[in-house]
Design an enzyme around this catalytic site. Sequence first.
Site, PDB file in Angstrom:
ATOM      1  N   ARG A  11     -45.551 -12.034 186.478  1.00 20.91           N
ATOM      2  CA  ARG A  11     -46.832 -12.759 186.625  1.00 20.91           C
ATOM      3  C   ARG A  11     -48.013 -12.022 185.989  1.00 20.91           C
ATOM      4  O   ARG A  11     -49.156 -12.203 186.381  1.00 20.91           O
ATOM      5  CB  ARG A  11     -47.160 -13.045 188.095  1.00 20.91           C
ATOM      6  CG  ARG A  11     -46.176 -13.956 188.764  1.00 20.91           C
ATOM      7  CD  ARG A  11     -46.789 -14.593 189.993  1.00 20.91           C
ATOM      8  NE  ARG A  11     -45.791 -15.348 190.707  1.00 20.91           N
ATOM      9  CZ  ARG A  11     -45.003 -14.859 191.652  1.00 20.91           C
ATOM     10  NH1 ARG A  11     -45.136 -13.607 192.021  1.00 20.91           N
ATOM     11  NH2 ARG A  11     -44.109 -15.612 192.241  1.00 20.91           N
ATOM     12  N   LYS A  70     -56.032 -15.609 173.793  1.00 20.16           N
ATOM     13  CA  LYS A  70     -55.104 -16.726 173.592  1.00 20.16           C
ATOM     14  C   LYS A  70     -53.742 -16.151 173.242  1.00 20.16           C
ATOM     15  O   LYS A  70     -53.606 -15.406 172.275  1.00 20.16           O
ATOM     16  CB  LYS A  70     -55.578 -17.619 172.446  1.00 20.16           C
ATOM     17  CG  LYS A  70     -56.579 -18.669 172.865  1.00 20.16           C
ATOM     18  CD  LYS A  70     -56.764 -19.698 171.766  1.00 20.16           C
ATOM     19  CE  LYS A  70     -57.822 -20.706 172.155  1.00 20.16           C
ATOM     20  NZ  LYS A  70     -58.096 -21.674 171.068  1.00 20.16           N
ATOM     21  N   GLU A 105     -60.955 -16.293 157.608  1.00 17.42           N
ATOM     22  CA  GLU A 105     -61.455 -16.379 158.996  1.00 17.42           C
ATOM     23  C   GLU A 105     -62.834 -15.721 159.119  1.00 17.42           C
ATOM     24  O   GLU A 105     -63.668 -16.155 159.910  1.00 17.42           O
ATOM     25  CB  GLU A 105     -60.474 -15.746 159.991  1.00 17.42           C
ATOM     26  CG  GLU A 105     -59.092 -16.413 160.065  1.00 17.42           C
ATOM     27  CD  GLU A 105     -59.064 -17.786 160.767  1.00 17.42           C
ATOM     28  OE1 GLU A 105     -60.099 -18.243 161.299  1.00 17.42           O
ATOM     29  OE2 GLU A 105     -57.980 -18.416 160.766  1.00 17.42           O
ATOM     30  N   LYS A 140     -66.794 -13.229 167.414  1.00 21.08           N
ATOM     31  CA  LYS A 140     -65.684 -13.751 168.227  1.00 21.08           C
ATOM     32  C   LYS A 140     -65.882 -13.366 169.695  1.00 21.08           C
ATOM     33  O   LYS A 140     -65.691 -14.197 170.597  1.00 21.08           O
ATOM     34  CB  LYS A 140     -64.351 -13.205 167.689  1.00 21.08           C
ATOM     35  CG  LYS A 140     -63.126 -13.652 168.466  1.00 21.08           C
ATOM     36  CD  LYS A 140     -62.727 -15.086 168.176  1.00 21.08           C
ATOM     37  CE  LYS A 140     -61.664 -15.631 169.112  1.00 21.08           C
ATOM     38  NZ  LYS A 140     -60.292 -15.514 168.644  1.00 21.08           N
ATOM     39  N   GLU A 180     -62.095 -22.390 176.435  1.00 23.99           N
ATOM     40  CA  GLU A 180     -62.302 -23.458 175.452  1.00 23.99           C
ATOM     41  C   GLU A 180     -62.676 -24.790 176.101  1.00 23.99           C
ATOM     42  O   GLU A 180     -62.153 -25.848 175.771  1.00 23.99           O
ATOM     43  CB  GLU A 180     -61.059 -23.623 174.553  1.00 23.99           C
ATOM     44  CG  GLU A 180     -61.398 -24.303 173.243  1.00 23.99           C
ATOM     45  CD  GLU A 180     -60.278 -24.290 172.201  1.00 23.99           C
ATOM     46  OE1 GLU A 180     -59.813 -23.189 171.849  1.00 23.99           O
ATOM     47  OE2 GLU A 180     -59.897 -25.369 171.761  1.00 23.99           O
ATOM     48  N   ARG A 221     -66.062 -22.697 172.389  1.00 22.24           N
ATOM     49  CA  ARG A 221     -64.955 -21.988 171.732  1.00 22.24           C
ATOM     50  C   ARG A 221     -64.202 -22.907 170.769  1.00 22.24           C
ATOM     51  O   ARG A 221     -63.615 -22.446 169.788  1.00 22.24           O
ATOM     52  CB  ARG A 221     -63.999 -21.402 172.789  1.00 22.24           C
ATOM     53  CG  ARG A 221     -62.914 -20.559 172.153  1.00 22.24           C
ATOM     54  CD  ARG A 221     -62.165 -19.688 173.144  1.00 22.24           C
ATOM     55  NE  ARG A 221     -61.139 -18.919 172.477  1.00 22.24           N
ATOM     56  CZ  ARG A 221     -60.455 -17.938 173.021  1.00 22.24           C
ATOM     57  NH1 ARG A 221     -60.682 -17.589 174.268  1.00 22.24           N
ATOM     58  NH2 ARG A 221     -59.536 -17.288 172.343  1.00 22.24           N
ATOM     59  N   ASN A 281     -62.307 -23.798 165.766  1.00 25.83           N
ATOM     60  CA  ASN A 281     -61.327 -24.600 165.038  1.00 25.83           C
ATOM     61  C   ASN A 281     -61.890 -25.157 163.736  1.00 25.83           C
ATOM     62  O   ASN A 281     -61.242 -25.977 163.083  1.00 25.83           O
ATOM     63  CB  ASN A 281     -60.826 -25.758 165.915  1.00 25.83           C
ATOM     64  CG  ASN A 281     -60.037 -25.233 167.098  1.00 25.83           C
ATOM     65  OD1 ASN A 281     -59.258 -24.302 166.961  1.00 25.83           O
ATOM     66  ND2 ASN A 281     -60.259 -25.811 168.270  1.00 25.83           N
ATOM     67  N   HIS A 338     -59.664 -25.877 160.836  1.00 27.33           N
ATOM     68  CA  HIS A 338     -58.274 -25.783 161.277  1.00 27.33           C
ATOM     69  C   HIS A 338     -57.594 -27.143 161.457  1.00 27.33           C
ATOM     70  O   HIS A 338     -56.378 -27.238 161.366  1.00 27.33           O
ATOM     71  CB  HIS A 338     -58.176 -24.959 162.571  1.00 27.33           C
ATOM     72  CG  HIS A 338     -58.298 -23.481 162.312  1.00 27.33           C
ATOM     73  ND1 HIS A 338     -59.443 -22.915 161.773  1.00 27.33           N
ATOM     74  CD2 HIS A 338     -57.427 -22.453 162.483  1.00 27.33           C
ATOM     75  CE1 HIS A 338     -59.262 -21.611 161.639  1.00 27.33           C
ATOM     76  NE2 HIS A 338     -58.051 -21.309 162.069  1.00 27.33           N
ATOM     77  N   HIS A 353     -54.110 -27.215 159.732  1.00 30.39           N
ATOM     78  CA  HIS A 353     -52.835 -27.364 160.436  1.00 30.39           C
ATOM     79  C   HIS A 353     -51.956 -28.435 159.812  1.00 30.39           C
ATOM     80  O   HIS A 353     -50.746 -28.438 159.995  1.00 30.39           O
ATOM     81  CB  HIS A 353     -53.081 -27.682 161.919  1.00 30.39           C
ATOM     82  CG  HIS A 353     -53.580 -26.496 162.675  1.00 30.39           C
ATOM     83  ND1 HIS A 353     -54.219 -26.589 163.895  1.00 30.39           N
ATOM     84  CD2 HIS A 353     -53.552 -25.173 162.375  1.00 30.39           C
ATOM     85  CE1 HIS A 353     -54.555 -25.372 164.298  1.00 30.39           C
ATOM     86  NE2 HIS A 353     -54.163 -24.503 163.403  1.00 30.39           N
ATOM     87  N   HIS A 399     -51.523 -19.178 156.303  1.00 25.38           N
ATOM     88  CA  HIS A 399     -52.503 -19.753 157.234  1.00 25.38           C
ATOM     89  C   HIS A 399     -53.933 -19.656 156.692  1.00 25.38           C
ATOM     90  O   HIS A 399     -54.666 -20.651 156.655  1.00 25.38           O
ATOM     91  CB  HIS A 399     -52.390 -19.070 158.600  1.00 25.38           C
ATOM     92  CG  HIS A 399     -53.413 -19.552 159.585  1.00 25.38           C
ATOM     93  ND1 HIS A 399     -53.366 -20.816 160.146  1.00 25.38           N
ATOM     94  CD2 HIS A 399     -54.529 -18.960 160.087  1.00 25.38           C
ATOM     95  CE1 HIS A 399     -54.411 -20.972 160.946  1.00 25.38           C
ATOM     96  NE2 HIS A 399     -55.136 -19.863 160.935  1.00 25.38           N
TER      97      HIS A 399
HETATM   98  N1  GLY Z   1     -58.553 -18.510 167.151  1.00 25.59           N
HETATM   99  C1  GLY Z   1     -59.260 -19.463 167.931  1.00 25.59           C
HETATM  100  C2  GLY Z   1     -59.601 -18.984 169.300  1.00 25.59           C
HETATM  101  O1  GLY Z   1     -59.315 -17.857 169.633  1.00 25.59           O
HETATM  102  O2  GLY Z   1     -60.133 -19.731 170.084  1.00 25.59           O
END
Ligand code: GLY
Length: 407
Positions: A154, A176, A229, A271, A281, A285, A289, A292, A296, A308
């Site tokens: 956990r 993430k 990025e 970031k 998000e 956040r 994207n 993206h 994608h 990418h």
């Molecule tokens: N790479 C997008 C984020 O971390 O939200």
Amino acid sequence: MHWPNCTSDPPWTWIEQVTSHNRDGRVSPYTAHMALIDVSTTSAHYAIHIEPGLITRVGEMIRAVAPAGRAMLVADEALVDLYVAPVSQSLSDAGFETIIGTVEADEIHKSLLSVNHLYGAALKGNLERSSPIIALGGGVIGDLAGFAAATFMRGVPFVQIPTTLLAMVDASIGGKTGVNLPMPSSDDAAAPALAKNLVGAFWQPRVVLIDPNVLATLDRRHFNCGLAECIKHAILADRSLLEFIGEHASALQELNQAKLLELITRCAQIKADVVAADEREAGPRALLNLGHTFAHVIEPISELGLHHGEAVAIGLCAAAHCARMTDRLSEDDAKQIEQLISVVDLPTQLPRPIAVDTLMRAMLHDKKVQAGQLRLVLPTSIGSAEIINDVPDNIVRDSWKAVAASP
Ligand code: GLY
């Protein structure tokens, strides 16, 4: 939308100035700096250390956030002859008994099967609830190891040691973690083979350890992917960062230490600010994207052969065209974005034409589609962006055509 602290006068701390010495004691011709950024989210508070040469000292820095004892190092197998030895030596010097697992950094291995292997190794190695799992590599490795850390017992302590520019400025920060799922077979040729990041967890690292010197062994193509990025961060939050990248593009690509340190620090700070404002998000956040939703769609098309970051670069151009066509972005800003992408040797157009119908169909498979409606992040200037739910289909189609999709 603007984020706090994303200004041309960035608030990071330069905590020390050190002079590098060669083995024989001579002062080396450059002066190295290091930077420290705080990430403060609802669930965690941690530091990002950015320092040339740090790779040989990670053990003591990890011991500051996790008790010495057992640890698991999950590394990109391409790093075995480069950084696995110094990292494991440093862990051992700091009192860790380390299990080391390596995996090819390919999206196909970012799977539940790989996670299962990690659980097995963790059990066999008697990892405890306090034992850290350490990711050494790019985004694939960080996502995979992070998901194992989030779920084993956990949740055990997690440490990120990103070794690609992309992971340093984006993937390693913000918690993430996750893996891909194979898509059920489909008759639709536009359906991707992998459902990316469909199983995951938010699990913040205890610390992020960035050594810009390791970029010396990253090939130029992957380095440029990281720049995509960085450009995204600049478009979202900081016009002067975009200008900095343009002005120092060659120095950055030649790995000028001071410029690289500034780039990584400014991007990591952006970031960190976004993640601090919206860890899960629920709001801003999602702006990360930018580019993206387009990317994608084209990244999995094997005949395009895009990495990418390259897909993101084309996606940023498509988003800029879309924003210009809907009168959100000025012609000048759209041109500046496209020019910079081209200056750093990233693609601004599809390398070969793909039918717009195919691209539109694939776009609707993306998990960012809500109730059948496309959600796009569009720049409103260089330094701000917004989330739009109602871009008309014909404009999205024209945006694809602007990056050389065939009608
Ligand atoms: N790479 C997008 C984020 O971390 O939200």
